[in-house]
Design an enzyme around this catalytic site. Structure first.
Site, mmCIF file in Angstrom:
data_model
loop_
_atom_site.group_PDB
_atom_site.id
_atom_site.type_symbol
_atom_site.label_atom_id
_atom_site.label_comp_id
_atom_site.label_asym_id
_atom_site.label_seq_id
_atom_site.Cartn_x
_atom_site.Cartn_y
_atom_site.Cartn_z
ATOM 1 N N GLY A 29 0.828 -1.199 0.000
ATOM 2 C CA GLY A 29 0.000 0.000 0.000
ATOM 3 C C GLY A 29 0.859 1.243 0.000
ATOM 4 O O GLY A 29 1.092 1.887 -1.020
ATOM 5 N N ARG A 30 1.402 1.537 1.172
ATOM 6 C CA ARG A 30 2.169 2.766 1.377
ATOM 7 C C ARG A 30 3.269 2.983 0.327
ATOM 8 O O ARG A 30 3.427 4.074 -0.206
ATOM 9 C CB ARG A 30 2.810 2.709 2.763
ATOM 10 N N TYR A 75 -0.016 8.995 14.922
ATOM 11 C CA TYR A 75 1.211 8.207 15.075
ATOM 12 C C TYR A 75 2.432 9.083 15.365
ATOM 13 O O TYR A 75 3.562 8.582 15.354
ATOM 14 C CB TYR A 75 1.525 7.430 13.786
ATOM 15 N N CYS A 103 -10.592 22.307 16.693
ATOM 16 C CA CYS A 103 -10.589 22.613 18.129
ATOM 17 C C CYS A 103 -10.085 21.400 18.891
ATOM 18 O O CYS A 103 -10.854 20.646 19.497
ATOM 19 C CB CYS A 103 -11.991 22.998 18.573
#
Ligand SMILES: *Cc1c(COP(=O)(O)O)cnc(C)c1O
Length: 390
Positions: free
Chosen positions: A250-251, A291, A318
């Site tokens: 994926g990454r 992370y 916020c």
């Protein structure tokens, strides 16, 4: 070149905007193909990194299938036109509804537990089954994306393999091999070598000629990335006797290809710190908040002469954790300047939320070699946010 194109794209589609560069995707694909040259394989793209069907299509054209973990990702694959025999289904919580629907719509099913194997008794399926093993290997990455040590929820413990196998075989399921995926953003070859060696040994013991080695290749967010030459020389020889090797990346394929373009709303100076406030934050990119991930940030064409200073780049939400980059030395932008957040193609949009009721950004695909610009997902509208209210 890229900077000019980004300005043009922003004029058309506004900010915040996810932009993917096709040329980088091609480059990543070429590197992966080179590593596995000579190996009989089914490469797949892990849709959870990015579920845009137009991007999945690019991988499909290059011979990739998909790794899916939900009905939504199945749908993304279907929209991209991925054929059944190239879809791999993963997950530790497969529901009966999902099993009933997907049992004959995917080519490969990775079984995560003995309990799941038992549940398959209720479903006929001629798919190819794999058993995901937990090799108990520490991938030396962030604990939240570490999946192959024995304390994690994933995979069948080595002592339970026989049981999982016999449960599936009694049902007449076709079991082809083992699956291993030890985590994500792994930048050292050693954990792969360790885990895959365990998988290969087990495959030999059980007489399997197929193996699924998962994904997890780490990219260069801040200096370190997986050394592919070392991977090719140490890991790939293990596959010489296999008739099929499945990978699920994926990454590595999409991470470096994506940038998030944002507009600077304020440069806020306090006696302690300077904050660059963007028009987007953890709603569109949660990795830094979730992370502590590092993403490179740049001011697009800063006006000279610029003053360089250490700032926190933050979003408008916020929430104190709403940070994109902490303590970075960058040219102080002006209100209205554009900023780029790098390497957000993976786990960027796919983890985006509507927190603080912000619509999600649009996504654009650009090709620098042909100057093609294509909107591949419209910006969400405020109406979209409340579509399901009864
Ligand atoms: C997330 C995941 C992948 C892809 O991981 P990357 O680090 O993005 O390459 C592959 N296989 C499984 C089972 C996953 O859960």
């Amino acid at each position: 070149m890229l900077e000019r194109t980004i300005k043009t794209v922003v004029e058309h589609y506004g900010t915040p905007l996810y932009v993917y560069v096709k040329d980088v995707i091609r480059y990543q694909l070429a590197k992966v193909k080179r590593v596995f040259e000579g190996v009989r394989m089914l490469p797949t793209f892990a849709c959870k990194a990015n579920n845009n069907p137009r991007l999945i299509q690019l991988f499909l054209e290059e011979g990739f299938g998909t790794d899916i973990v939900s009905l939504g990702e199945y749908h993304a694959s279907e929209l991209a036109g991925v054929p059944r025999e190239r879809i791999v289904w993963n997950g530790n919580g497969k529901t009966k509804a999902e099993m009933g629907f997907l049992k004959d719509k995917v080519g490969f099913i990775n079984v995560d537990s003995v309990e799941e194997a038992q549940r398959w008794a209720d479903f006929q399926s001629d798919a190819n089954f794999f058993i995901r093993i937990n090799p108990d290997v520490d991938p030396r990455t962030h604990p939240h994306i570490s999946t192959g040590i024995r304390e994690t929820k994933f995979g069948v413990h080595i002592d339970l393999i026989d049981e999982a196998l016999s449960v599936l075989r009694k049902q007449g399921k076709k079991v082809l091999g083992f699956h291993i995926h030890i985590g994500s953003q792994i930048t050292e070859v050693e954990p792969f070598l360790e885990a895959i060696s365990i998988g290969v040994e087990l495959s030999k013991k059980y007489g399997f000629g197929c193996i699924n080695i998962g994904g997890g290749w780490g990219i260069n967010y801040s200096g370190k990335e997986l050394n592919l030459e070392e991977y090719r020389s140490k890991v790939v020889p293990l596959f010489s006797s296999f008739e099929l090797v499945i990978i699920e990346l994926g990454r590595y394929l999409i991470g470096p290809a994506g940038i998030l373009v944002a507009k600077v709303e304020y440069v806020k100076r306090t006696p302690y710190k300077t904050f660059v406030v963007l028009d987007v934050g953890m709603n569109a990119l949660v990795r830094p908040a979730m992370y502590g991930a590092h993403h490179g940030v740049h001011v697009l064409e800063p006006e000279e002469p610029w003053e360089e200073s250490i700032v926190d780049v933050v979003g408008p939400l916020c929430e104190t954790g709403d940070v994109i980059a902490r303590n970075r030395s960058i040219p102080i932008p002006k209100c209205g300047s554009l900023m780029i957040v790098e390497d957000v193609g993976a786990y960027g949009f796919s983890m985006a939320s509507n927190y603080n009721s912000h619509p999600r950004p649009a996504e654009v695909l650009i090709d620098l070699s042909t100057n093609e610009i294509r909107l591949i997902r419209r910006r969400e509208s405020i109406e979209d946010l409340f579509r399901n209210v009864e």
